[in-house]
Design a protein around this motif. Sequence first.
Motif, PDB file in Angstrom:
ATOM      1  N   ASP A   1      -3.781   3.478  -4.365  1.00 35.64           N
ATOM      2  CA  ASP A   1      -3.052   2.375  -3.763  1.00 35.64           C
ATOM      3  C   ASP A   1      -3.746   1.998  -2.456  1.00 35.64           C
ATOM      4  O   ASP A   1      -3.438   2.509  -1.391  1.00 35.64           O
ATOM      5  CB  ASP A   1      -1.602   2.785  -3.526  1.00 35.64           C
ATOM      6  CG  ASP A   1      -0.821   1.657  -2.860  1.00 35.64           C
ATOM      7  OD1 ASP A   1      -1.401   0.579  -2.624  1.00 35.64           O
ATOM      8  OD2 ASP A   1       0.358   1.872  -2.568  1.00 35.64           O
ATOM      9  N   ALA A   2      -4.685   1.083  -2.569  1.00 37.41           N
ATOM     10  CA  ALA A   2      -5.533   0.747  -1.420  1.00 37.41           C
ATOM     11  C   ALA A   2      -4.734   0.073  -0.307  1.00 37.41           C
ATOM     12  O   ALA A   2      -5.042   0.234   0.876  1.00 37.41           O
ATOM     13  CB  ALA A   2      -6.688  -0.150  -1.871  1.00 37.41           C
ATOM     14  N   LYS A   3      -3.678  -0.678  -0.656  1.00 36.50           N
ATOM     15  CA  LYS A   3      -2.875  -1.344   0.378  1.00 36.50           C
ATOM     16  C   LYS A   3      -2.215  -0.307   1.293  1.00 36.50           C
ATOM     17  O   LYS A   3      -2.242  -0.433   2.516  1.00 36.50           O
ATOM     18  CB  LYS A   3      -1.805  -2.241  -0.267  1.00 36.50           C
ATOM     19  CG  LYS A   3      -2.365  -3.543  -0.819  1.00 36.50           C
ATOM     20  CD  LYS A   3      -1.307  -4.387  -1.496  1.00 36.50           C
ATOM     21  CE  LYS A   3      -0.336  -5.022  -0.504  1.00 36.50           C
ATOM     22  NZ  LYS A   3       0.589  -5.953  -1.208  1.00 36.50           N
ATOM     23  N   THR A   4      -1.655   0.720   0.672  1.00 38.57           N
ATOM     24  CA  THR A   4      -1.035   1.785   1.465  1.00 38.57           C
ATOM     25  C   THR A   4      -2.091   2.527   2.288  1.00 38.57           C
ATOM     26  O   THR A   4      -1.891   2.812   3.476  1.00 38.57           O
ATOM     27  CB  THR A   4      -0.302   2.776   0.528  1.00 38.57           C
ATOM     28  OG1 THR A   4       0.609   2.043  -0.275  1.00 38.57           O
ATOM     29  CG2 THR A   4       0.435   3.837   1.322  1.00 38.57           C
ATOM     30  N   ALA A   5      -3.215   2.824   1.643  1.00 41.24           N
ATOM     31  CA  ALA A   5      -4.283   3.551   2.339  1.00 41.24           C
ATOM     32  C   ALA A   5      -4.786   2.764   3.549  1.00 41.24           C
ATOM     33  O   ALA A   5      -5.019   3.325   4.627  1.00 41.24           O
ATOM     34  CB  ALA A   5      -5.435   3.835   1.377  1.00 41.24           C
ATOM     35  N   LEU A   6      -4.921   1.440   3.395  1.00 35.47           N
ATOM     36  CA  LEU A   6      -5.402   0.595   4.492  1.00 35.47           C
ATOM     37  C   LEU A   6      -4.392   0.597   5.646  1.00 35.47           C
ATOM     38  O   LEU A   6      -4.756   0.767   6.817  1.00 35.47           O
ATOM     39  CB  LEU A   6      -5.632  -0.834   3.994  1.00 35.47           C
ATOM     40  CG  LEU A   6      -6.112  -1.846   5.045  1.00 35.47           C
ATOM     41  CD1 LEU A   6      -7.494  -1.470   5.573  1.00 35.47           C
ATOM     42  CD2 LEU A   6      -6.155  -3.265   4.466  1.00 35.47           C
TER      43      LEU A   6
ATOM     44  N   GLU B   1      -4.582   3.900   7.415  1.00 37.43           N
ATOM     45  CA  GLU B   1      -5.836   4.057   8.152  1.00 37.43           C
ATOM     46  C   GLU B   1      -5.784   3.287   9.473  1.00 37.43           C
ATOM     47  O   GLU B   1      -6.141   3.812  10.530  1.00 37.43           O
ATOM     48  CB  GLU B   1      -6.991   3.542   7.281  1.00 37.43           C
ATOM     49  CG  GLU B   1      -8.365   3.593   7.919  1.00 37.43           C
ATOM     50  CD  GLU B   1      -8.849   5.009   8.161  1.00 37.43           C
ATOM     51  OE1 GLU B   1      -8.465   5.914   7.394  1.00 37.43           O
ATOM     52  OE2 GLU B   1      -9.595   5.223   9.146  1.00 37.43           O
ATOM     53  N   LEU B   2      -5.316   2.033   9.422  1.00 32.49           N
ATOM     54  CA  LEU B   2      -5.347   1.194  10.613  1.00 32.49           C
ATOM     55  C   LEU B   2      -4.248   1.578  11.611  1.00 32.49           C
ATOM     56  O   LEU B   2      -4.398   1.377  12.820  1.00 32.49           O
ATOM     57  CB  LEU B   2      -5.226  -0.287  10.219  1.00 32.49           C
ATOM     58  CG  LEU B   2      -6.386  -0.828   9.371  1.00 32.49           C
ATOM     59  CD1 LEU B   2      -6.148  -2.279   8.987  1.00 32.49           C
ATOM     60  CD2 LEU B   2      -7.717  -0.695  10.105  1.00 32.49           C
ATOM     61  N   GLN B   3      -3.166   2.156  11.097  1.00 29.30           N
ATOM     62  CA  GLN B   3      -2.072   2.555  11.987  1.00 29.30           C
ATOM     63  C   GLN B   3      -2.446   3.729  12.898  1.00 29.30           C
ATOM     64  O   GLN B   3      -1.764   3.987  13.873  1.00 29.30           O
ATOM     65  CB  GLN B   3      -0.834   2.932  11.174  1.00 29.30           C
ATOM     66  CG  GLN B   3       0.091   1.759  10.969  1.00 29.30           C
ATOM     67  CD  GLN B   3       1.250   2.106  10.081  1.00 29.30           C
ATOM     68  OE1 GLN B   3       1.397   3.242   9.676  1.00 29.30           O
ATOM     69  NE2 GLN B   3       2.078   1.111   9.794  1.00 29.30           N
TER      70      GLN B   3
ATOM     71  N   HIS C   1      -3.424  -7.391  -8.209  1.00 33.24           N
ATOM     72  CA  HIS C   1      -4.754  -6.785  -8.316  1.00 33.24           C
ATOM     73  C   HIS C   1      -5.691  -7.322  -7.235  1.00 33.24           C
ATOM     74  O   HIS C   1      -6.493  -6.582  -6.666  1.00 33.24           O
ATOM     75  CB  HIS C   1      -5.351  -7.047  -9.699  1.00 33.24           C
ATOM     76  CG  HIS C   1      -4.788  -6.153 -10.766  1.00 33.24           C
ATOM     77  ND1 HIS C   1      -4.456  -6.596 -12.015  1.00 33.24           N
ATOM     78  CD2 HIS C   1      -4.475  -4.836 -10.747  1.00 33.24           C
ATOM     79  CE1 HIS C   1      -3.965  -5.602 -12.727  1.00 33.24           C
ATOM     80  NE2 HIS C   1      -3.962  -4.512 -11.979  1.00 33.24           N
ATOM     81  N   ALA C   2      -5.590  -8.627  -6.965  1.00 34.57           N
ATOM     82  CA  ALA C   2      -6.452  -9.237  -5.945  1.00 34.57           C
ATOM     83  C   ALA C   2      -6.123  -8.659  -4.564  1.00 34.57           C
ATOM     84  O   ALA C   2      -7.018  -8.428  -3.741  1.00 34.57           O
ATOM     85  CB  ALA C   2      -6.295 -10.750  -5.956  1.00 34.57           C
ATOM     86  N   GLU C   3      -4.835  -8.393  -4.308  1.00 30.60           N
ATOM     87  CA  GLU C   3      -4.441  -7.788  -3.033  1.00 30.60           C
ATOM     88  C   GLU C   3      -5.024  -6.385  -2.889  1.00 30.60           C
ATOM     89  O   GLU C   3      -5.536  -6.005  -1.830  1.00 30.60           O
ATOM     90  CB  GLU C   3      -2.909  -7.736  -2.925  1.00 30.60           C
ATOM     91  CG  GLU C   3      -2.278  -9.088  -2.640  1.00 30.60           C
ATOM     92  CD  GLU C   3      -0.759  -9.039  -2.590  1.00 30.60           C
ATOM     93  OE1 GLU C   3      -0.151 -10.091  -2.364  1.00 30.60           O
ATOM     94  OE2 GLU C   3      -0.189  -7.934  -2.781  1.00 30.60           O
ATOM     95  N   GLN C   4      -4.949  -5.619  -3.978  1.00 33.47           N
ATOM     96  CA  GLN C   4      -5.529  -4.270  -3.948  1.00 33.47           C
ATOM     97  C   GLN C   4      -7.041  -4.337  -3.712  1.00 33.47           C
ATOM     98  O   GLN C   4      -7.592  -3.544  -2.948  1.00 33.47           O
ATOM     99  CB  GLN C   4      -5.246  -3.533  -5.273  1.00 33.47           C
ATOM    100  CG  GLN C   4      -3.797  -3.097  -5.449  1.00 33.47           C
ATOM    101  CD  GLN C   4      -3.402  -1.952  -4.500  1.00 33.47           C
ATOM    102  OE1 GLN C   4      -4.246  -1.336  -3.847  1.00 33.47           O
ATOM    103  NE2 GLN C   4      -2.113  -1.704  -4.409  1.00 33.47           N
ATOM    104  N   ALA C   5      -7.701  -5.285  -4.365  1.00 35.09           N
ATOM    105  CA  ALA C   5      -9.151  -5.428  -4.202  1.00 35.09           C
ATOM    106  C   ALA C   5      -9.494  -5.822  -2.767  1.00 35.09           C
ATOM    107  O   ALA C   5     -10.469  -5.334  -2.182  1.00 35.09           O
ATOM    108  CB  ALA C   5      -9.691  -6.453  -5.196  1.00 35.09           C
TER     109      ALA C   5
END
Lengths: 237, 237
Positions: free
Chosen positions: A162-167, A170-172, A216-220
Motif C-alpha cells: 500500500d504505497a499511499k500509506t507508506a508515503l 515516510e513523510l510524516q 491504481h493510478a493513485e498507488q502508482a
Amino acid sequence: MDIQAFADLLAEKFDLHIQKKAPYIEALTHSSYVNENRRKKLTDNERIEFLGDAVLDLQVSHYLYVHYPKMPEGDMSRLRALIVREESLSKRCVECGFDQFVRLGHGEESSGGRQRESLLCDLFESVLGAIYLDLGIDAVERLLSITIYPKIKSGYFNQRMDAKTALQEELQKHGQIKLHYDLIKEEGPAHAKEFTVAVQLNGKEIGRGKGRSKKHAEQAAALSALENHQASNNERK
Amino acid sequence: MDIQAFADLLAEKFDLHIQKKAPYIEALTHSSYVNENRRKKLTDNERIEFLGDAVLDLQVSHYLYVHYPKMPEGDMSRLRALIVREESLSKRCVECGFDQFVRLGHGEESSGGRQRESLLCDLFESVLGAIYLDLGIDAVERLLSITIYPKIKSGYFNQRMDAKTALQEELQKHGQIKLHYDLIKEEGPAHAKEFTVAVQLNGKEIGRGKGRSKKHAEQAAALSALENHQASNNERK
C-alpha cells in the motif's frame, strides 16, 4: 580487480563455480573506471546490467506467479516493482559483498560512489547478468533463492504494497503533512481506460502515476513519490 | 475453445508439443470472457501475460547482447522497445494465428476486440508465458527464432532506431509540419544527470521522454510521440 577472490566469494556464499572470467570482469567494471583508462579499451557494465535487469525481472515474475496464484496482475506488478527497486537491490548488493570488488574511477571513488544506491543496484544486476551468461538461469535462481526469495516469503514487501500509506508514513517522519491526489487525465476507450494521477505535498507535485483505475493510478503516483523521495534522500547523503 | 486445434497449430508451425493444457487455456481466455461467465470461475490471461512479457524481454535482451556486441546500452534499450512494442507484437500474433483461438466476451467481440492491437499484443505475450511454463525457455526461444529474430536480423527495427526522423516522416504524411523539442527539466548530480524533453507539434505537446543526455531524451520523446500517434490511429480504426 581480484577476480579470483570474487570467484571464491561466489563459491563460498552461493556454491557457484565460475567457468569464464570475462563476464564477471565486465560486470565489475564501472563506466567511471573505463573513462579514466581509455587506452585499455575496457567494456563497462552497462550492457551486462541491461541483461541482468531482464533476468531478474523474469525470475521474480515467475516466483510471484507460482507463489501467489490468486494475486491479480496489477498487484504482482506493484509487488515486483517494490522487490526490484533501487533501494532494495542496493542493500542486497552490499549483503552479497559485491561492492568490495567493483572497479571505480578516482572521482567516483572519492565522491562516495561505492556507497551510492544507484551504482550498487546496477552492480547487483550486472553480476546477475554475468552469472546468467556464464552458468545459466538455474545459477541465477540459486543466488536469488538465498538473497531475495526469503525476503519475499517473510512478507517484507507485501507490507509495503500500500504505497499511499507508506508515503504518508515516510513523510510524516518530518512533521505533519497533507497529501493531495489529483486526477490529471482520463483517456482511452471505456474498456481500456487509463487514468493519470499526480500527488501533491503542500501544493507541490512530488509524483505521478498511471493505472487502469483511479485507485491504481493513485498507488502508482504514491510509489513514484516514494522513489523520488528516497532518491533525493540518497543524494543528500 | 478448441485447445486440440491450438496444440496442432503449435506443433505444425513451431514443432512445439504441449504437455499440459491448463497454461494455454489461461493464455487464450480474455478478461471480457471471464466477466461474462462469472459462474465458471475462470482465470483470465493477465497474470500469464505478465510472465510472458518478462520472458520476451529477457530473450530479446539476450539476443541483442549477443548479436550486437558493440551496441551501447541506451541503443539496446531503444531497439528492444521497438521490437516489443504493441504494434509489432500484435502483427506477430496474427502471423502466428493465435488471434483465431482467444475466447472473448460478446461485447468485446462485437466491438472488434479480435483485431485490436493491445489485445493481440497481450495475447502474444500470454501464449509465450504458457509455453514457458509448460515447455521451458528453450521452447520460447524456438518460437522467437522463427517469428521475431529474422525480423531483427533483417534490419527492420534498426532502420527505425532514429525515432526523431521516423516521427517527422510519419507526421509529414498529412502535410507539412513543424516539430519542436523543448528541454523541460535537467536534474541529478553531474555524473548521473537526467534530462526531460517534450516534443511539440504546432505548439501542442505530443510526447515526452527522459534520458542521460539531451539527445537521448529527445529520441525518447519522439518514440513516445510515435507510440501515442499509432495508438490514437488504432483507436480511430
